[in-house]
Design a protein around this motif. Structure first.
Motif, short mmCIF file in Angstrom:
data_model
loop_
_atom_site.label_atom_id
_atom_site.label_comp_id
_atom_site.label_asym_id
_atom_site.label_seq_id
_atom_site.Cartn_x
_atom_site.Cartn_y
_atom_site.Cartn_z
N GLY A 1 -53.20 -47.26 85.06
CA GLY A 1 -53.80 -47.06 86.44
C GLY A 1 -53.88 -48.56 87.04
O GLY A 1 -53.70 -48.84 88.11
N TRP B 1 -50.53 -49.81 88.19
CA TRP B 1 -50.17 -48.95 89.44
C TRP B 1 -50.68 -49.58 90.82
O TRP B 1 -50.24 -49.76 91.70
CB TRP B 1 -50.56 -47.68 89.21
CG TRP B 1 -49.96 -46.56 90.10
CD1 TRP B 1 -48.96 -46.07 90.36
CD2 TRP B 1 -50.87 -45.56 90.82
NE1 TRP B 1 -48.77 -45.15 91.36
CE2 TRP B 1 -49.98 -44.65 91.77
CE3 TRP B 1 -52.24 -45.42 91.06
CZ2 TRP B 1 -50.50 -43.66 92.25
CZ3 TRP B 1 -52.73 -44.37 91.93
CH2 TRP B 1 -52.00 -43.65 92.68
N LEU B 2 -52.27 -49.71 90.52
CA LEU B 2 -52.85 -50.42 91.89
C LEU B 2 -52.28 -51.77 92.02
O LEU B 2 -52.23 -52.15 93.38
CB LEU B 2 -54.40 -50.65 91.43
CG LEU B 2 -55.08 -49.04 91.17
CD1 LEU B 2 -56.43 -49.53 90.81
CD2 LEU B 2 -55.16 -48.51 92.50
N ARG C 1 -61.60 -47.12 91.81
CA ARG C 1 -60.13 -46.92 91.87
C ARG C 1 -59.38 -46.77 90.56
O ARG C 1 -58.30 -46.06 90.38
CB ARG C 1 -59.46 -48.14 92.82
CG ARG C 1 -59.65 -48.00 94.10
CD ARG C 1 -59.30 -49.14 94.92
NE ARG C 1 -59.45 -49.23 96.38
CZ ARG C 1 -59.34 -50.28 97.17
NH1 ARG C 1 -58.72 -51.50 96.81
NH2 ARG C 1 -59.55 -49.90 98.42
N ALA D 1 -57.27 -43.71 89.17
CA ALA D 1 -55.77 -44.01 89.02
C ALA D 1 -55.56 -43.87 87.73
O ALA D 1 -54.30 -43.09 87.46
CB ALA D 1 -55.72 -45.64 89.53
N PHE E 1 -54.66 -44.87 98.83
CA PHE E 1 -53.50 -44.72 97.60
C PHE E 1 -52.39 -44.48 98.68
O PHE E 1 -51.32 -44.87 98.58
CB PHE E 1 -53.75 -43.83 96.66
CG PHE E 1 -54.72 -44.17 95.68
CD1 PHE E 1 -55.37 -45.33 95.39
CD2 PHE E 1 -55.04 -43.57 94.56
CE1 PHE E 1 -56.15 -45.93 94.61
CE2 PHE E 1 -55.94 -43.86 93.60
CZ PHE E 1 -56.48 -44.97 93.81
N LEU F 1 -48.61 -45.50 97.37
CA LEU F 1 -48.74 -45.21 96.18
C LEU F 1 -48.61 -43.64 95.99
O LEU F 1 -48.35 -42.93 94.87
CB LEU F 1 -50.22 -45.41 95.37
CG LEU F 1 -50.01 -47.02 94.95
CD1 LEU F 1 -51.51 -47.25 94.70
CD2 LEU F 1 -49.13 -47.41 94.13
N THR G 1 -48.02 -37.81 93.38
CA THR G 1 -47.82 -39.24 93.13
C THR G 1 -46.29 -39.49 92.90
O THR G 1 -45.92 -40.74 92.88
CB THR G 1 -48.42 -39.52 91.52
OG1 THR G 1 -47.98 -38.34 90.70
CG2 THR G 1 -50.00 -39.21 91.56
#
Length: 145
Positions: free
Chosen positions: A16, A19-20, A31, A35, A75, A80, A95
């Motif tokens: 996660g 990804w962020l 978040r 995530a 997101f 994302l 996603t």
């Protein structure tokens, strides 16, 4: 929690955060938690704000439904996720970011990926003057017979 559970949770959290970071989003506690639920196991997801909120509550994370909505929008804005609207106002958040069609299962309100290799769109209408086509969403509605 078992040692295996801690390892899985740590891996999901790390995925996660990664990804962020890829989208240069600040990894706040909420978040990161959301995530991890979305991409922590490496699989693509189709979620509604309500389903993500429920999943978050099951983990014990204190997050409001409004925060879930705002986070999903952030997101999407960061590239994302993409929003897929069904039935005019029902939004699903995906996603998987490549262009691909979806099946919408009317009987139980699920959204799943449809096989992109089987879809053939040969041409699109010309956009009106002063506009451009920004996206083409293909949602194939299914009902059990």
């Amino acid at each position: 929690m078992s040692e295996r559970g801690n390892i899985v949770d740590t891996l999901a959290r790390d995925r996660g955060i990664e990804w962020l970071n890829a989208a240069r989003l600040r990894p706040t506690r909420q978040r990161v938690s959301l995530a991890a639920l979305l991409v922590g196991d490496g699989r693509d997801r189709h979620v509604t704000a309500e389903s993500l909120y429920a999943a978050s509550r099951e983990t014990g994370e204190a997050v409001s439904l409004a925060t879930v909505y705002n986070t999903l929008r952030a997101f999407c804005d960061a590239g994302l996720m993409q929003e897929v609207t069904v039935e005019g106002s029902k939004s699903y958040f995906d996603t998987r970011m490549d262009d691909h069609p979806h099946f919408y299962w009317e009987d139980d309100g699920r959204l799943t990926d449809a096989p992109a290799e089987e879809l053939k769109i040969e041409s699109l209408p010309t956009a009106p003057d002063g506009t451009r086509i920004s996206a083409v969403d293909v949602v194939i509605r299914l009902r059990r017979s």
